[in-house]
Design an enzyme around this catalytic site. Structure first.
Site, PDB file in Angstrom:
ATOM      1  N   ASP A 275     -28.485  34.644  25.422  1.00  8.58           N
ATOM      2  CA  ASP A 275     -27.880  33.461  25.020  1.00  8.58           C
ATOM      3  C   ASP A 275     -27.658  33.464  23.548  1.00  8.58           C
ATOM      4  O   ASP A 275     -26.971  34.114  23.053  1.00  8.58           O
ATOM      5  CB  ASP A 275     -28.938  32.468  25.496  1.00  8.58           C
TER       6      ASP A 275
ATOM      7  N   ALA B 195     -31.510  41.036  30.469  1.00 10.38           N
ATOM      8  CA  ALA B 195     -32.284  42.362  30.902  1.00 10.38           C
ATOM      9  C   ALA B 195     -33.239  42.278  31.818  1.00 10.38           C
ATOM     10  O   ALA B 195     -34.095  41.171  32.053  1.00 10.38           O
ATOM     11  CB  ALA B 195     -33.095  42.838  29.384  1.00 10.38           C
TER      12      ALA B 195
ATOM     13  N   HIS C  11     -52.319  16.764 -10.165  1.00  5.59           N
ATOM     14  CA  HIS C  11     -52.433  15.312 -10.111  1.00  5.59           C
ATOM     15  C   HIS C  11     -50.943  14.348 -10.687  1.00  5.59           C
ATOM     16  O   HIS C  11     -50.816  15.152 -11.646  1.00  5.59           O
ATOM     17  CB  HIS C  11     -53.672  14.565 -11.075  1.00  5.59           C
TER      18      HIS C  11
ATOM     19  N   LYS D  13     -36.728  18.690  13.883  1.00  6.24           N
ATOM     20  CA  LYS D  13     -36.980  18.285  12.599  1.00  6.24           C
ATOM     21  C   LYS D  13     -35.716  17.843  11.904  1.00  6.24           C
ATOM     22  O   LYS D  13     -36.041  16.896  10.925  1.00  6.24           O
ATOM     23  CB  LYS D  13     -37.579  19.421  11.727  1.00  6.24           C
TER      24      LYS D  13
HETATM   25  C1  LIG Z   1     -38.325  20.177  21.026  1.00  8.33           C
HETATM   26  C2  LIG Z   1     -38.982  21.420  20.735  1.00  8.33           C
HETATM   27  C3  LIG Z   1     -39.675  21.384  19.392  1.00  8.33           C
HETATM   28  C4  LIG Z   1     -40.440  22.286  18.887  1.00  8.33           C
HETATM   29  N1  LIG Z   1     -40.995  22.336  17.603  1.00  8.33           N
HETATM   30  C5  LIG Z   1     -41.772  23.320  17.125  1.00  8.33           C
HETATM   31  C6  LIG Z   1     -42.190  23.036  15.912  1.00  8.33           C
HETATM   32  O1  LIG Z   1     -41.982  22.078  15.132  1.00  8.33           O
HETATM   33  N2  LIG Z   1     -43.099  24.146  15.652  1.00  8.33           N
HETATM   34  C7  LIG Z   1     -43.410  25.320  16.377  1.00  8.33           C
HETATM   35  O2  LIG Z   1     -44.103  26.156  15.880  1.00  8.33           O
HETATM   36  N3  LIG Z   1     -42.742  25.429  17.783  1.00  8.33           N
HETATM   37  C8  LIG Z   1     -42.090  24.527  17.972  1.00  8.33           C
HETATM   38  N4  LIG Z   1     -41.498  24.635  19.325  1.00  8.33           N
HETATM   39  C9  LIG Z   1     -41.851  25.679  19.966  1.00  8.33           C
HETATM   40  C10 LIG Z   1     -41.006  26.707  19.687  1.00  8.33           C
HETATM   41  O3  LIG Z   1     -39.713  26.524  19.743  1.00  8.33           O
HETATM   42  C11 LIG Z   1     -41.356  28.271  20.553  1.00  8.33           C
HETATM   43  O4  LIG Z   1     -42.920  28.362  20.291  1.00  8.33           O
HETATM   44  C12 LIG Z   1     -40.718  29.210  20.119  1.00  8.33           C
HETATM   45  O5  LIG Z   1     -39.251  29.177  20.028  1.00  8.33           O
HETATM   46  C13 LIG Z   1     -41.283  30.481  20.854  1.00  8.33           C
HETATM   47  O6  LIG Z   1     -40.456  31.611  20.369  1.00  8.33           O
HETATM   48  P1  LIG Z   1     -40.219  32.927  21.557  1.00  8.33           P
HETATM   49  O7  LIG Z   1     -39.528  33.932  20.651  1.00  8.33           O
HETATM   50  O8  LIG Z   1     -41.557  33.263  22.315  1.00  8.33           O
HETATM   51  O9  LIG Z   1     -39.300  32.369  22.686  1.00  8.33           O
HETATM   52  P2  LIG Z   1     -38.017  31.568  22.760  1.00  8.33           P
HETATM   53  O10 LIG Z   1     -37.547  30.928  21.462  1.00  8.33           O
HETATM   54  O11 LIG Z   1     -37.984  30.777  24.044  1.00  8.33           O
HETATM   55  O12 LIG Z   1     -36.760  32.754  22.916  1.00  8.33           O
HETATM   56  C14 LIG Z   1     -36.713  33.594  24.141  1.00  8.33           C
HETATM   57  C15 LIG Z   1     -35.485  34.172  24.212  1.00  8.33           C
HETATM   58  O13 LIG Z   1     -35.396  35.271  25.180  1.00  8.33           O
HETATM   59  C16 LIG Z   1     -34.182  34.977  25.606  1.00  8.33           C
HETATM   60  N5  LIG Z   1     -34.178  35.445  27.221  1.00  8.33           N
HETATM   61  C17 LIG Z   1     -35.022  35.269  28.114  1.00  8.33           C
HETATM   62  N6  LIG Z   1     -35.006  35.965  29.008  1.00  8.33           N
HETATM   63  C18 LIG Z   1     -34.044  36.948  28.832  1.00  8.33           C
HETATM   64  C19 LIG Z   1     -33.833  37.995  29.365  1.00  8.33           C
HETATM   65  N7  LIG Z   1     -33.983  38.512  30.667  1.00  8.33           N
HETATM   66  N8  LIG Z   1     -32.869  39.009  28.718  1.00  8.33           N
HETATM   67  C20 LIG Z   1     -32.302  38.839  27.600  1.00  8.33           C
HETATM   68  N9  LIG Z   1     -32.751  37.545  26.683  1.00  8.33           N
HETATM   69  C21 LIG Z   1     -33.682  36.756  27.369  1.00  8.33           C
HETATM   70  C22 LIG Z   1     -33.634  33.540  25.767  1.00  8.33           C
HETATM   71  O14 LIG Z   1     -32.127  33.392  26.009  1.00  8.33           O
HETATM   72  C23 LIG Z   1     -34.241  33.001  24.157  1.00  8.33           C
HETATM   73  O15 LIG Z   1     -33.204  33.217  23.335  1.00  8.33           O
HETATM   74  C24 LIG Z   1     -40.703  23.548  19.798  1.00  8.33           C
HETATM   75  C25 LIG Z   1     -40.116  23.584  21.006  1.00  8.33           C
HETATM   76  C26 LIG Z   1     -39.170  22.458  21.454  1.00  8.33           C
HETATM   77  C27 LIG Z   1     -38.679  22.521  22.919  1.00  8.33           C
END
Ligand SMILES: Cc1cc2nc3c(=O)[nH]c(=O)nc-3n(C[C@H](O)[C@H](O)[C@H](O)COP(=O)(O)OP(=O)(O)OC[C@H]3O[C@@H](n4cnc5c(N)ncnc54)[C@H](O)[C@@H]3O)c2cc1C
Length: 475
Positions: A41, A118, A451, A56
């Site tokens: 994506d 994948a 301060h 944010k």
């Molecule tokens: C509204 C909201 C606010 C948030 N605010 C905060 C915050 O202020 N601070 C904070 O620390 N965290 C925040 N988070 C949480 C944070 O977004 C997640 O913890 C973080 O994005 C996790 O990262 P990740 O790399 O594990 O997964 P993700 O960001 O979920 O990325 C996973 C990626 O894998 C891709 N993918 C999935 N399956 C496949 C596949 N089979 N093949 C290829 N691609 C694939 C997806 O398309 C996606 O792009 C927030 C979440 C939300 C929903």
């Protein structure tokens, strides 16, 4: 040749380009490993596209509008008009710059980028479907793999995101007009952050929560500050009620129906219903059966101190690898996985993982609470400084909340801290550093702080724990 026949090889295959995946890919490439990142994506994952950053941005916009219209005390008389579509455009511009930056950084570090989904074929190869009609697929063989597929919004029965009035956090961040009435299901951190945004923009917000309080993972004196302020902003809380269904109503809006444990029903009128009941890890679309890897009962992939799953050369990082589901925890795990793959002596250490909630006021915590310190066998000593005794807090007009430090009485080592108040998300960095470094109360108290700044509350809390506070009464 059929496109699906193409087969390539790579040292490290990373699945998912969110904070866990892109960081792992960049670090692996920096270590000289041939690295391929597959993303189906948008680069940047949930965090950059529909999570941390966009939320944010809207929080800042809503804050500014609200502050400007509530600053009579400072001699400012303003009645700002909010153009929601323009605010969302501004937010999208930030998202585009950041996601484009991630793509450029990956390329500049030599990461091979592949667009597609994948799925595992076996323990050393995946099939990548390029999506879309006739776009074909390819196979990629790898020596090591990092699974970073993240998480998705949980759906509840009778609230389908495909139905127009039902929205998740993603849709809430993309609305081009401000709803008059919003029912928010869930008082966790996403529900609370977004309720605050819309309440500040003038929406009539009702929060429905099955439990009996907001933000259940935080100590009571912390969540109380946030709940009180949300009520002042006009948010109406309905605790002990779960949303059971919605119906169209005669006024063009909808009615959200809730039910208590005893089956008692209530109804709330709304224009939209925002479902924010949590997130679940994405493991079902990975073809894990092909490699015999099973998620645990909560759906997460279990990992060891090196971010390794039970299959030695397959790692898992970020939301898919368990709580806390936070971007900076994903960053760290991505780095550790890549360094371990590169043969370096890296390992995970969760002693000092900060967490922040961007409500009004903000909450930020790191390390142990007093109860956790006791449970871990320490004799905790606690120091606290209220923001209403901080000169800088007064000049910002935000004096609610406090900073608390928890230390080990015998050694003085700082074990953790909890801050609720202005800029808590920034201030927690000092406490995180203290916990990580094994700093003592004396170290923090002896550090000269500028301060007048908000950061002085951390120093004062350390002095308070030592019975040496100057600007507040000692405990
Ligand atoms: C509204 C909201 C606010 C948030 N605010 C905060 C915050 O202020 N601070 C904070 O620390 N965290 C925040 N988070 C949480 C944070 O977004 C997640 O913890 C973080 O994005 C996790 O990262 P990740 O790399 O594990 O997964 P993700 O960001 O979920 O990325 C996973 C990626 O894998 C891709 N993918 C999935 N399956 C496949 C596949 N089979 N093949 C290829 N691609 C694939 C997806 O398309 C996606 O792009 C927030 C979440 C939300 C929903």
């Amino acid at each position: 040749m059929v496109v699906g026949d193409i087969s390539t090889g790579t040292d490290v295959l990373v699945i998912g380009g969110g904070p866990g995946g892109y960081v792992a890919a960049i670090r692996a490439a920096q270590r000289g490993l041939d690295t391929t990142l597959v993303e189906k994506d948008d680069y940047g994952g949930v965090c950059l596209n529909r999570g941390c950053v966009p939320s944010k941005a809207l929080i800042t916009g809503a804050d500014l509008a609200h502050e400007a219209s509530h600053a009579e005390e400072m001699g400012i008389h303003a009645d700002p008009a909010v153009d929601m579509a323009q605010m969302v455009d501004w937010k999208d511009g930030i998202v585009d710059r950041l996601t484009g930056g991630v793509e450029k950084l990956c390329k500049a570090n030599g990461v091979n980028l592949v667009k597609g989904t994948a799925t595992f074929k076996d323990e050393n190869s995946v099939r990548v479907a390029h999506g879309g009609e006739g776009q074909g697929s390819e196979s990629i063989e790898f020596d090591s793999c990092v699974v970073a597929t993240g998480s998705r919004t949980i759906q509840i029965p009778n609230f389908d995101y495909a139905d127009d009035p039902v929205i998740g956090s993603k849709e809430a961040l993309d609305m081009d007009s401000i709803p008059e009435r919003l029912v928010v299901v869930g008082a966790g951190y996403i529900g609370m952050e977004l309720s605050t945004v819309f309440a500040k923009l003038g929406t009539d917000v009702t929060v429905v929560e099955m439990l009996d309080d907001v933000l259940p993972t935080y100590e009571d004196d912390i969540s109380t500050v946030v709940k009180r302020r949300a009520k002042d902003l006009g948010v109406d809380f309905q605790f002990g009620e779960g949303a059971s269904e919605w119906r169209e109503s005669s006024d063009g809006g909808i009615t959200v129906v809730t039910e208590t444990e005893d089956g008692e029903e209530s109804t709330y009128p709304a224009d939209k219903v925002l479902v924010a009941v949590g997130r679940s890890p994405v493991t079902d679309t990975l073809g894990l059966d092909a490699i015999g890897l099973e998620p645990n009962e909560r759906g997460f992939l279990e990992t060891d101190d090196y971010a390794r799953t039970e299959i030695d050369h397959i790692f898992a990082v970020g939301d898919v690898a368990g709580e806390p589901m936070l971007a900076h925890k994903a960053f760290k795990e991505g780095i550790v996985a890549a360094e371990v793959i590169a043969g370096e002596p890296a390992a995970l250490d969760y002693q000092a993982v900060p967490a922040a909630v961007f409500t009004d006021p903000e909450i930020a915590t790191v390390g142990m609470t007093e109860a956790e310190a006791e449970e871990a066998g320490f004799t905790p000593v606690v120091g606290q400084m209220p923001f209403n005794a901080s000169g800088r807090a007064m000049t910002t007009g935000h004096t609610e909340g406090f900073c608390r430090l928890v230390a080990d009485e015998d050694s003085g080592f700082i074990l953790g801290g909890q801050i609720v108040g202005p800029e808590a998300s920034e201030l927690i960095a000092e406490v995180a550093l203290a916990v990580e470094m094994g700093a003592t109360l004396e170290d923090v108290a002896a550090t000269i702080h500028t301060h007048p700044t908000l950061a002085e509350v951390v120093q004062e809390a350390a002095e308070n724990a030592e019975g040496q506070a100057i600007h507040t009464l000692n405990r």
